[in-house]
Enzyme design. Structure first.
Site, mmCIF file in Angstrom:
data_model
loop_
_atom_site.group_PDB
_atom_site.id
_atom_site.type_symbol
_atom_site.label_atom_id
_atom_site.label_comp_id
_atom_site.label_asym_id
_atom_site.label_seq_id
_atom_site.Cartn_x
_atom_site.Cartn_y
_atom_site.Cartn_z
ATOM 1 N NE ARG A 16 -1.197 2.489 2.860
ATOM 2 C CZ ARG A 16 -0.711 3.604 3.368
ATOM 3 N NH1 ARG A 16 -0.689 4.718 2.641
ATOM 4 N NH2 ARG A 16 -0.203 3.642 4.589
ATOM 5 C CG ASP A 17 3.064 4.333 3.072
ATOM 6 O OD1 ASP A 17 2.765 5.244 2.292
ATOM 7 O OD2 ASP A 17 3.465 4.536 4.239
ATOM 8 C CG HIS A 208 3.307 4.641 9.244
ATOM 9 N ND1 HIS A 208 2.850 3.566 8.505
ATOM 10 C CD2 HIS A 208 3.673 5.584 8.337
ATOM 11 C CE1 HIS A 208 2.934 3.867 7.209
ATOM 12 N NE2 HIS A 208 3.430 5.083 7.081
ATOM 13 C CG HIS A 210 7.617 7.556 5.624
ATOM 14 N ND1 HIS A 210 7.442 7.351 4.279
ATOM 15 C CD2 HIS A 210 6.455 7.199 6.208
ATOM 16 C CE1 HIS A 210 6.217 6.897 4.057
ATOM 17 N NE2 HIS A 210 5.581 6.800 5.211
ATOM 18 C CB CYS A 241 2.157 10.284 1.258
ATOM 19 S SG CYS A 241 0.518 11.014 1.069
ATOM 20 C CG ASN A 250 6.915 3.520 4.095
ATOM 21 O OD1 ASN A 250 6.704 4.098 3.036
ATOM 22 N ND2 ASN A 250 5.996 3.354 5.016
#
Ligand code: COA
Ligand code: ZN
Length: 264
Positions: A16-17, A208, A210, A241, A250
């Site tokens: 996803r990311d 979460h 990065h 993003c 990430n």
């Protein structure tokens, strides 16, 4: 170091990311092969896709297809992002069992990302989370820009606490405190996550991270020292993003696994 947690949970967000930020369209079958190999590698929670507007993230326009064909894997939980009721309808149609709602600690970011203020997003999520829980799904919640916002700069820890608490009050089981642009240093983690931990148990928080400036693993160590046991990462360090200028990759799953295994 003896006080560090003995076990951690890794949430793999690469499909996803990671893939939401790839410049090229990746065929659905290739995504499914990638996800299958992530599951085979031993990862137990994989964020597979995102039920957002296909125009917002064209890379994940095949979300219903991906989620409907996820490779069955013993003990693996798949999840996907859901921004609103329409997203939940698509998630339910696909058969996925875990969703993640996502807001932020700054209005300028949520406006650009999901076309809502933070308060509007929370009002949007409340009935969505309720319906998801009633349907037997589990729900996680992201608080993006928890440390630094690309538009507003430093974010107040009370703001992060307020948004996190409102999400938890809806019945979600985990808040992913997110360093969306990878700007945080360990001092920020101690400050903000330490503040959250005065009223939220560590088991309900995830980090979460990065790795824009190479601080992600240092931030993991700060999180471990605070008792955090859930960390998001992305295979190969893919990610970013499109609505967060400056957001680089990430935290790489393989680097996280290496460090954690080496630390016992
Ligand atoms: N999936 C598919 N279509 C959706 C949708 C969803 N989750 N949510 C809304 N739509 C459609 C509506 O049906 C409507 O279609 P119509 O014009 O044919 O009637 C249209 O989109 C506009 O709906 P609206 O509710 O006004 O949405 P919006 O234009 O304000 O966009 C979001 C809001 C949240 C859907 C959009 O900003 C978005 O998907 N953002 C995601 C960004 C992202 O994923 N960022 C990276 C992750 S951090
Ligand atoms: Zn991210």
């Amino acid at each position: 170091m003896s006080a560090l947690p003995k076990e951690v949970k890794i949430v793999e967000v690469g499909p996803r990311d990671g893939l939401q930020n790839e410049p090229e369209q990746i065929p659905t079958e290739l995504k499914l092969a990638f996800i299958g190999r992530l599951a085979e590698s031993g990862l137990r929670e994989i964020e597979a896709t995102s039920f957002v507007h296909p125009k917002a993230i064209p890379q994940l326009a095949d979300a219903v297809d991906v989620a409907g064909k996820l490779p069955p894997a013993e003990g693996v939980t798949y999840s996907a992002l859901v921004p609103n009721q329409k997203g939940l309808d698509r998630a339910l149609a696909s058969g996925i069992r875990r969703i993640a709602v996502f807001t932020a600690a700054s209005d300028s970011f949520t406006q650009k990302n999901i076309n809502m203020t933070v308060d509007e997003s929370l009002a949007t999520f409340a009935p969505v989370v309720k319906a998801a829980l009633a349907a037997g799904l589990s729900v996680r919640g992201y608080v993006s820009t928890s440390f630094v916002c690309p538009y507003e700069g430093d974010i107040s820890k009370d703001r992060v606490l307020g948004v996190s608490t409102q999400l938890l009050d809806m019945g979600i089981d985990e808040v992913a405190v997110s360093d969306t642009i990878g700007a945080a240093a360990p001092t920020d983690v101690f400050e903000t996550v330490g503040h959250l931990l005065k009223s939220i148990p560590p088991g309900k928080l995830a980090l979460h991270l990065h790795d824009t400036y190479g601080t992600a693993l240092a931030n993991v160590l700060a999180g471990l020292q605070l008792g955090i046991t859930t960390f998001d990462s992305s295979a190969g360090g893919l990610g970013g993003c499109p609505y967060a200028p400056g957001a680089a990759g990430n935290l790489a799953t393989e680097d996280l696994v290496y460090m954690l295994e080496r630390m016992g």
